[in-house]
Design a protein around this motif. Structure first.
Motif, PDB file in Angstrom:
ATOM      1  N   ALA B 172     -40.913   0.148  -4.555  1.00 19.76           N
ATOM      2  CA  ALA B 172     -42.145  -0.579  -4.836  1.00 19.76           C
ATOM      3  C   ALA B 172     -43.005  -0.584  -3.575  1.00 19.76           C
ATOM      4  CB  ALA B 172     -41.832  -2.005  -5.267  1.00 19.76           C
ATOM      5  N   SER B 174     -45.008  -2.645  -2.241  1.00 17.97           N
ATOM      6  CA  SER B 174     -44.993  -3.849  -1.404  1.00 17.97           C
ATOM      7  C   SER B 174     -43.736  -3.933  -0.545  1.00 17.97           C
ATOM      8  CB  SER B 174     -45.116  -5.105  -2.274  1.00 17.97           C
ATOM      9  OG  SER B 174     -44.121  -5.099  -3.268  1.00 17.97           O
ATOM     10  N   GLU B 175     -42.694  -3.170  -0.871  1.00 13.27           N
ATOM     11  CA  GLU B 175     -41.472  -3.236  -0.085  1.00 13.27           C
ATOM     12  C   GLU B 175     -41.413  -2.152   0.991  1.00 13.27           C
ATOM     13  OE1 GLU B 175     -38.294  -5.664  -1.867  1.00 13.27           O
ATOM     14  OE2 GLU B 175     -38.120  -3.936  -3.199  1.00 13.27           O
ATOM     15  N   TYR B 177     -43.259  -1.361   3.759  1.00 11.55           N
ATOM     16  CA  TYR B 177     -43.362  -1.731   5.176  1.00 11.55           C
ATOM     17  C   TYR B 177     -42.031  -2.302   5.669  1.00 11.55           C
ATOM     18  CZ  TYR B 177     -44.948  -4.047   9.461  1.00 11.55           C
ATOM     19  OH  TYR B 177     -45.088  -4.464  10.757  1.00 11.55           O
ATOM     20  N   GLY B 178     -41.512  -3.271   4.910  1.00 13.92           N
ATOM     21  CA  GLY B 178     -40.241  -3.878   5.295  1.00 13.92           C
ATOM     22  C   GLY B 178     -39.114  -2.866   5.315  1.00 13.92           C
ATOM     23  N   ALA B 179     -39.109  -1.972   4.338  1.00 11.27           N
ATOM     24  CA  ALA B 179     -38.037  -0.990   4.249  1.00 11.27           C
ATOM     25  C   ALA B 179     -38.093   0.000   5.413  1.00 11.27           C
ATOM     26  CB  ALA B 179     -38.117  -0.247   2.917  1.00 11.27           C
ATOM     27  N   GLN B 181     -39.439  -0.738   8.368  1.00 16.06           N
ATOM     28  CA  GLN B 181     -39.126  -1.495   9.565  1.00 16.06           C
ATOM     29  C   GLN B 181     -37.633  -1.733   9.717  1.00 16.06           C
ATOM     30  OE1 GLN B 181     -40.392  -5.639   9.633  1.00 16.06           O
ATOM     31  NE2 GLN B 181     -40.867  -5.352  11.786  1.00 16.06           N
ATOM     32  N   GLN B 182     -36.998  -2.114   8.608  1.00 20.70           N
ATOM     33  CA  GLN B 182     -35.582  -2.452   8.688  1.00 20.70           C
ATOM     34  C   GLN B 182     -34.698  -1.210   8.591  1.00 20.70           C
ATOM     35  OE1 GLN B 182     -35.047  -5.621   9.388  1.00 20.70           O
ATOM     36  NE2 GLN B 182     -37.189  -6.114   9.111  1.00 20.70           N
ATOM     37  N   GLY B 183     -35.313  -0.068   8.259  1.00 16.87           N
ATOM     38  CA  GLY B 183     -34.525   1.153   8.232  1.00 16.87           C
ATOM     39  C   GLY B 183     -33.853   1.453   6.900  1.00 16.87           C
ATOM     40  N   VAL B 184     -34.293   0.805   5.821  1.00 13.84           N
ATOM     41  CA  VAL B 184     -33.747   1.151   4.509  1.00 13.84           C
ATOM     42  C   VAL B 184     -34.149   2.588   4.164  1.00 13.84           C
ATOM     43  CG1 VAL B 184     -33.733   0.591   2.052  1.00 13.84           C
ATOM     44  CG2 VAL B 184     -33.768  -1.237   3.739  1.00 13.84           C
ATOM     45  N   GLN B 198     -51.840  -0.328   6.171  1.00 14.77           N
ATOM     46  CA  GLN B 198     -50.509  -0.883   5.943  1.00 14.77           C
ATOM     47  C   GLN B 198     -49.732  -1.055   7.243  1.00 14.77           C
ATOM     48  OE1 GLN B 198     -49.381  -1.927   2.933  1.00 14.77           O
ATOM     49  NE2 GLN B 198     -51.431  -1.475   2.179  1.00 14.77           N
ATOM     50  N   LYS B 199     -50.362  -0.681   8.363  1.00 15.37           N
ATOM     51  CA  LYS B 199     -49.744  -0.810   9.682  1.00 15.37           C
ATOM     52  C   LYS B 199     -48.391  -0.100   9.784  1.00 15.37           C
ATOM     53  CE  LYS B 199     -52.365  -4.786  10.989  1.00 15.37           C
ATOM     54  NZ  LYS B 199     -52.511  -5.912  11.873  1.00 15.37           N
TER      55      LYS B 199
ATOM     56  N   TYR C  55     -41.187  -4.985  -9.829  1.00 15.61           N
ATOM     57  CA  TYR C  55     -39.828  -4.612  -9.445  1.00 15.61           C
ATOM     58  C   TYR C  55     -39.103  -5.748  -8.732  1.00 15.61           C
ATOM     59  CZ  TYR C  55     -41.433   0.108 -10.440  1.00 15.61           C
ATOM     60  OH  TYR C  55     -41.922   1.223 -11.061  1.00 15.61           O
ATOM     61  N   ASP C 165     -47.825 -10.737  -3.643  1.00 15.04           N
ATOM     62  CA  ASP C 165     -47.607  -9.444  -3.012  1.00 15.04           C
ATOM     63  C   ASP C 165     -47.364  -9.537  -1.512  1.00 15.04           C
ATOM     64  OD1 ASP C 165     -47.132  -6.859  -3.490  1.00 15.04           O
ATOM     65  OD2 ASP C 165     -49.203  -6.202  -3.675  1.00 15.04           O
ATOM     66  N   GLY C 239     -29.182  -0.148  10.863  1.00  7.68           N
ATOM     67  CA  GLY C 239     -30.431  -0.549  10.247  1.00  7.68           C
ATOM     68  C   GLY C 239     -30.099  -1.305   8.974  1.00  7.68           C
ATOM     69  N   ALA C 240     -31.139  -1.759   8.271  1.00 10.17           N
ATOM     70  CA  ALA C 240     -30.900  -2.428   7.011  1.00 10.17           C
ATOM     71  C   ALA C 240     -30.337  -1.425   6.014  1.00 10.17           C
ATOM     72  CB  ALA C 240     -32.185  -3.027   6.495  1.00 10.17           C
ATOM     73  N   ILE C 241     -29.662  -1.951   4.998  1.00 10.39           N
ATOM     74  CA  ILE C 241     -29.014  -1.075   4.038  1.00 10.39           C
ATOM     75  C   ILE C 241     -29.727  -1.111   2.700  1.00 10.39           C
ATOM     76  CG2 ILE C 241     -26.817  -0.627   2.859  1.00 10.39           C
ATOM     77  CD1 ILE C 241     -25.537  -2.031   5.349  1.00 10.39           C
ATOM     78  N   MET C 461     -39.868  -9.686  12.408  1.00  8.57           N
ATOM     79  CA  MET C 461     -40.612  -8.640  11.714  1.00  8.57           C
ATOM     80  C   MET C 461     -42.033  -8.454  12.231  1.00  8.57           C
ATOM     81  SD  MET C 461     -39.300  -9.490   7.821  1.00  8.57           S
ATOM     82  CE  MET C 461     -39.626  -7.901   7.094  1.00  8.57           C
ATOM     83  N   ILE C 465     -49.027  -9.000   8.102  1.00  7.28           N
ATOM     84  CA  ILE C 465     -50.263  -8.250   7.984  1.00  7.28           C
ATOM     85  C   ILE C 465     -51.011  -8.718   6.749  1.00  7.28           C
ATOM     86  CG2 ILE C 465     -49.902  -6.115   9.237  1.00  7.28           C
ATOM     87  CD1 ILE C 465     -48.623  -4.983   6.688  1.00  7.28           C
ATOM     88  N   THR C 467     -53.901  -7.486   4.547  1.00  8.78           N
ATOM     89  CA  THR C 467     -54.752  -6.316   4.363  1.00  8.78           C
ATOM     90  C   THR C 467     -55.850  -6.571   3.344  1.00  8.78           C
ATOM     91  OG1 THR C 467     -53.128  -5.510   2.802  1.00  8.78           O
ATOM     92  CG2 THR C 467     -53.056  -4.584   5.013  1.00  8.78           C
TER      93      THR C 467
END
Ligand code: NA
Ligand code: NA
Lengths: 221, 311, 468
Positions: B172, B174-175, B177-179, B181-184, B198-199, C55, C165, C239-241, C461, C465, C467
């Motif tokens: 998605a 919206s996820e 940027y976080g993904a 950043q966190q490396g998902v 979206q930076k 989602y 969002d 990293g995150a999983i 984090m 932001i 936007t």
């Protein structure tokens, strides 16, 4: 509430369906995480497949919840009213529910019909007939879920024999008219039960208490 | 709000109203329609996916619940697979080539081919060329090997990532940027304006200036709605739309370069490729064309290549 | 005016006993047929879109499922044992342990009522036996249970993040400090009351018991680690999983494995009442077929079904609230509200007061997730305009929802507590009142000290932001 002995055959089908759909949703999502993190791979249809299953579970389950009087509601007011007044309000409420589901059923049909190469109904809120000309949308595919070969026959019926790469939208969307029909049916049954005095409300009253009784039983066991 | 008797034109899109190229163009269109067609028509813009997302807006349009939309070109691949040409890597040399192809006979024919399915393409709006970014430097195509890239839903983009031996991932928006950043996921591809908006530069090692793909929009309306308009109303509306499109599209290189500079100013790292390095990416990714030639049509590919050669 | 009628209809329908979902849906449809040209098909599309287009909402069924496995699988009673071992010896210790247990369970579960059921069904009985009044016990748990939606993971945060969002992962981080703060405030209030009224204190059972109970609860507590590490990673190690949504699905699978194969409080390895090994859990080595049968076992099916049913009732409300949201957007109501508020010259302080009042009143009538879906898009654009951090706004909303859960007539925690404690609802309302005061002070604190909410997500984090 669970598959107790007194539960009917349809109860068991619905309950199993709810459990199975939720189980499959969980496993597919989990499998996608494993595929990505462990195997550096992907299940590209996992996300879309899961959200469709989600929709199926909730929409079909909503009719089950009507049958079991499980929908959330406010009973603080009806609780303090005398029985006759409560019956009147219950009748009004169930009529509102029937009207709502009827409108939604029309909307659901109108939304789905063209995707299945069928005509929408005419009329703003009451179906007055079927439209004579329309643009069929049987060709319209979802984004990610591949077309399963065993569904090959729908090609000829809905897509002039053209190939589908992805699942056509009318298949997942079929749940809308289906579930609205079921909910309408269940509300009609509820209306009859209220009319006959077999139930005095159509919202969950102490639904949580059953669950707690359940937890208690478990703790004591 | 609209006055009684005015034709209501609902325009639903997914970006902001004042920073993104599409949002800016939509706001300009709204302002001009409401000024110049006052009393006849009135436009209501619904930004930020508040009313519909890009996928559902086309359904709603065919249904008659929204009049104008500008989804990204990949969204039209369900309507006609010819649109896959815009996702094919290194198909267009630069934005001038994209622009020339879109206004060529081939491009116009492609656009009108959706009319039998109820959609009328009205104008292309540019966003720009796509760049790769990841959590490690991407210089040669081998650097992308084994990385997880978020892609938009499109078979072409999936194939493109697989050609790089990278792993395409659905996620998605919206996820993302976080993904990142966190490396998902490890990387993504997007235009300068989206990288800035979206930076993504904050959460990526750097952006590699590959210009490998194009991200554009097509302004569409339903054929039935257009037909329902009085000819003079329709003409006036389409004229305004044309003028807005020409004005905003002409500014796209400038907007793009501003966004690119914005990324630099904010401390983002941009990696430019030598011609040899870029050629290596082309060599690896271009074979994707073959897989989709039947969908796109050889004559369209030829037309695009002829335009590249002429520039 | 039209909008006032719309909301009047919603509340009117609800009060006469129409299900909340139908009240929302029917009012929206009537409004739409009367005031706009939009088709009924658009309503059906919105209903489908509630699932297909959001989602992040997928996290809801998964977190509900994880929490079901946790409660059925006996994790709650192990957490309570650990909590009592830690703080049970203080004055009012059992009550403080109850709050502590609620905080831990909240970190496993996304919902407040689930937290009350899991902890309350054990602790309230135990407190009454230890000499506390039933009212006090019910009041404590009813309030502490609300932490379920403030301490991550949280279904309400998922709904907020979806509605406006923003990142779910960011919202989860933002809840950590406020959640701990609220818990500590409740415990402090209890401790003071306990000193004043001379409430019972338990015995210190020694570090041995702390260690033993920790080991016993370990596999349950591991879930917190899995969720947090999975979403945020460990700097320098991994990293995150997974995304927050996927975290919920992973949590469900883990909770299932812990409940069936480690604790064996459910499923094929659970102790049976008869036979040579009556009363003892069975070993997987002796019954390897359980690896397969567990997935189809009656307990598994039942837990899946119960979680599914809860998801259905909750999501049907949310889906209909999304219909109302669609109708409001279609009529550009949020813009009008925003313009009215901005032109009335509201500053950030006044604006937040108004938001609090709207949510507190709305919270009397509405189930929290449904209310958030409707209110968040109305106030969000104004908040951005006024420079309020979206994450801060989200935490304010969640705390308001907490208060809504323990105020009549619609207060999910009240319903559940009255069931768990076997008390009439009005008595629970009175019992919860003193602690409601604590939550109010907490709300004011959170509203006017944004730092509490934003420091952790910004540290981990980077700044949010915006936007738009
Ligand atoms: Na929680
Ligand atoms: Na309430």
């Amino acid at each position: 509430m669970q598959a107790a002995p007194e539960g009917s055959f349809t109860d068991r089908i619905e309950e199993t369906l709810i459990a199975v759909i939720l189980g499959v949703m969980t496993l597919v999502t989990f499998a996608n995480v494993i595929a990505r993190y462990v195997f550096n791979s992907n299940i590209l249809w996992a996300l879309e497949g899961t959200v469709f299953l989600f929709g199926w579970m909730v929409l079909l389950g909503a009719s089950y919840a009507v049958k079991k009087n499980a929908h959330l509601g406010v009973d603080a007011v009806i609780e303090i009213l005398p029985a006759p007044a409560r019956r009147v309000l219950a009748l009004i409420s169930v009529v509102v529910c029937i009207a709502f589901t009827f409108l939604l059923l029309k909307g659901a049909w109108d939304y789905w019909a063209n995707f299945a190469n069928l005509p929408q109904t005419t009329g703003r809120w009451f179906p007055t007939g079927f439209e004579e000309t329309f643009r069929p949308k049987g060709w319209y595919e979802v984004n990610d879920i591949p077309f399963p070969e065993w569904l090959g026959f729908v090609r000829d019926v809905f897509n002039d024999g053209d190939e589908y790469e992805k699942l056509p939208r009318f298949i997942p969307y079929a749940v809308l008219p289906l579930s609205m029909t079921l909910i309408l049916l269940r509300f009609c049954q509820a209306a009859w039960a209220v009319w006959c005095g077999r139930q005095d409300r159509i919202v969950a009253s102490h639904e949580v208490e059953d669950e707690i009784a359940d937890v208690r039983r478990k703790e004591e066991a | 709000a609209c006055d009684d008797g005015e034709i209501v034109i609902k325009f639903s899109h997914v970006t902001n109203t004042d920073k993104h190229p599409k949002g800016i163009a939509a706001s300009l269109l709204e302002q001009r329609v409401n000024d110049e067609m006052d009393g006849v028509a009135c436009m209501e813009v619904f930004p930020n996916s508040t009313l519909y997302d890009d996928d559902k807006v086309l359904e709603a349009m065919l249904q008659g619940d929204v009049q104008l939309a500008a989804p990204s070109l990949s969204k039209f691949e369900t309507f006609t697979k010819q649109f896959r040409i815009y996702d094919l890597p290194f198909m267009f040399k630069n934005m001038e080539a994209v622009d020339a192809f879109q206004s060529s006979d081939a491009g116009q024919k492609m656009m009108s081919s959706m009319e039998k399915r109820g959609l009328a393409g009205l104008a292309f709006w540019h966003n720009g060329l796509k760049q790769f970014s990841a959590n490690k430097p991407l210089i040669m195509p081998e650097d992308a090997k084994g990385l997880k890239f978020r892609v938009q839903p499109s078979d072409v983009l999936v194939a493109q990532m697989e050609a790089l031996d990278a792993s395409p991932q659905k996620m998605a928006f919206s996820e993302v940027y976080g993904a990142l950043q966190q490396g998902v996921v490890d990387g993504q591809e997007n235009t300068w304006s989206n990288v800035l908006g979206q930076k993504y530069y904050e959460v990526q090692d750097g952006i590699t200036e590959t210009n490998h793909g194009v991200l554009d929009y097509l302004v569409v309306a339903s054929v039935d709605w257009l037909d329902s308009l009085e000819p003079e109303v329709r003409d006036q509306f389409l004229t305004i739309l044309d003028e807005v499109s020409v004005e905003r599209n002409a500014a796209i290189n400038e907007v793009d370069m501003e966004a690119r500079q914005g990324v630099l100013d904010a401390g983002g790292v941009i990696r430019e490729l030598t011609p040899e390095q870029r050629e290596a990416w082309v060599t690896v990714m271009k074979p994707v064309w073959e897989e989709f030639t039947a969908d796109v049509g050889q004559e369209n590919i030829d037309a695009a290549q002829a335009i590249n050669a002429g520039l | 005016m039209a909008v006032a009628i719309l909301f009047g209809l919603v509340i009117g329908f609800m009060l006469i006993g129409v299900p909340i979902a139908v009240s929302l849906g029917m009012s929206s449809v009537m409004f739409l047929l009367w005031y706009s040209d939009t088709s009924l098909a658009a309503v059906a599309q919105t209903l489908m879109q509630a699932f297909v287009g959001h989602y992040t909402l997928l996290a809801i069924p998964f977190f509900i499922l994880a929490s079901s496995f946790m409660s059925t699988g006996g994790v709650a009673k192990r957490i309570i044992r650990f909590s009592i071992a830690c703080v049970g010896h203080m004055r009012g210790g059992l009550a403080i342990a109850g709050v502590f247990a609620c905080m831990i369970f909240a970190a496993l579960s996304g919902s407040s009522p689930a937290t009350v059921v899991a902890i309350g069904s054990i602790v309230i009985g135990a407190m009454t036996q230890a000499g506390y009044t039933k009212d006090f016990a019910a009041g404590v748990i009813c309030n502490a249970g609300t932490l379920g939606i403030l301490i991550p993971p949280s279904i309400v945060m998922v709904v907020y993040a979806t509605a406006v969002d923003v990142s779910v992962g960011r919202m989860f981080l933002a809840g950590v400090i406020p959640g701990i703060l609220a818990g500590v405030m409740l415990m402090t209030a209890i401790y003071i009351m306990a000193r004043v009224k001379g409430m019972p204190k338990g015995e210190w059972l020694g570090w041995g018991e702390v260690w033993a109970s920790f080991r016993d609860a370990f596999w349950g507590l591991m879930l917190i680690v899995i969720i947090m590490v999975g979403i945020y990673g460990i700097p320098g190690v991994t990293g995150a999983i997974f995304t927050p949504t996927e975290a919920a699905a992973v949590a469900s699978v883990y909770a299932f494995i812990a409940a069936v194969f480690i604790y064996r409080d459910m499923g094929p390895l659970k102790a049976t009442g008869t036979g040579p090994e009556a009363g003892r859990n069975q070993s997987l080595l002796r019954k390897p077929q359980a690896l397969v049968t567990a997935w189809f076992h009656r307990d598994t099916q039942k837990t899946l079904f119960e979680a599914g049913k809860l998801t259905i009732t909750l999501m049907f409300v949310i889906a209909n609230a999304l219909i109302l949201k669609h109708v409001l957007t279609d009529e550009q109501v949020p813009q009008h509200v925003a313009n009215a508020m901005l032109s009335a010259g509201f500053g950030p302080v006044m604006f937040l007061v108004v938001v609090n009042v709207i949510l507190l009143i709305g919270g009397q009538f509405m189930e929290p997730s449904g209310l958030l879906v409707i209110v968040a898009p109305l106030v969000f654009p104004i908040a951005i305009e006024l420079g309020i951090d979206p994450i801060h706004l989200g935490i304010i909303m969640v705390v308001n929802m907490e208060i809504g859960m323990i105020t009549p007539p619609v207060g999910l925690n009240l319903f559940v507590t009255s069931g768990v404690a076997g008390m009439p609802m009005m008595r629970v309302v009175r019992a919860a009142l003193p602690f409601l005061g604590v939550l109010f002070i907490f709300l004011i604190l959170v509203t006017y000290v944004p730092w509490i909410s934003t420091v952790l997500p910004n540290a981990v984090m980077g700044p949010e932001i915006v936007t738009r």
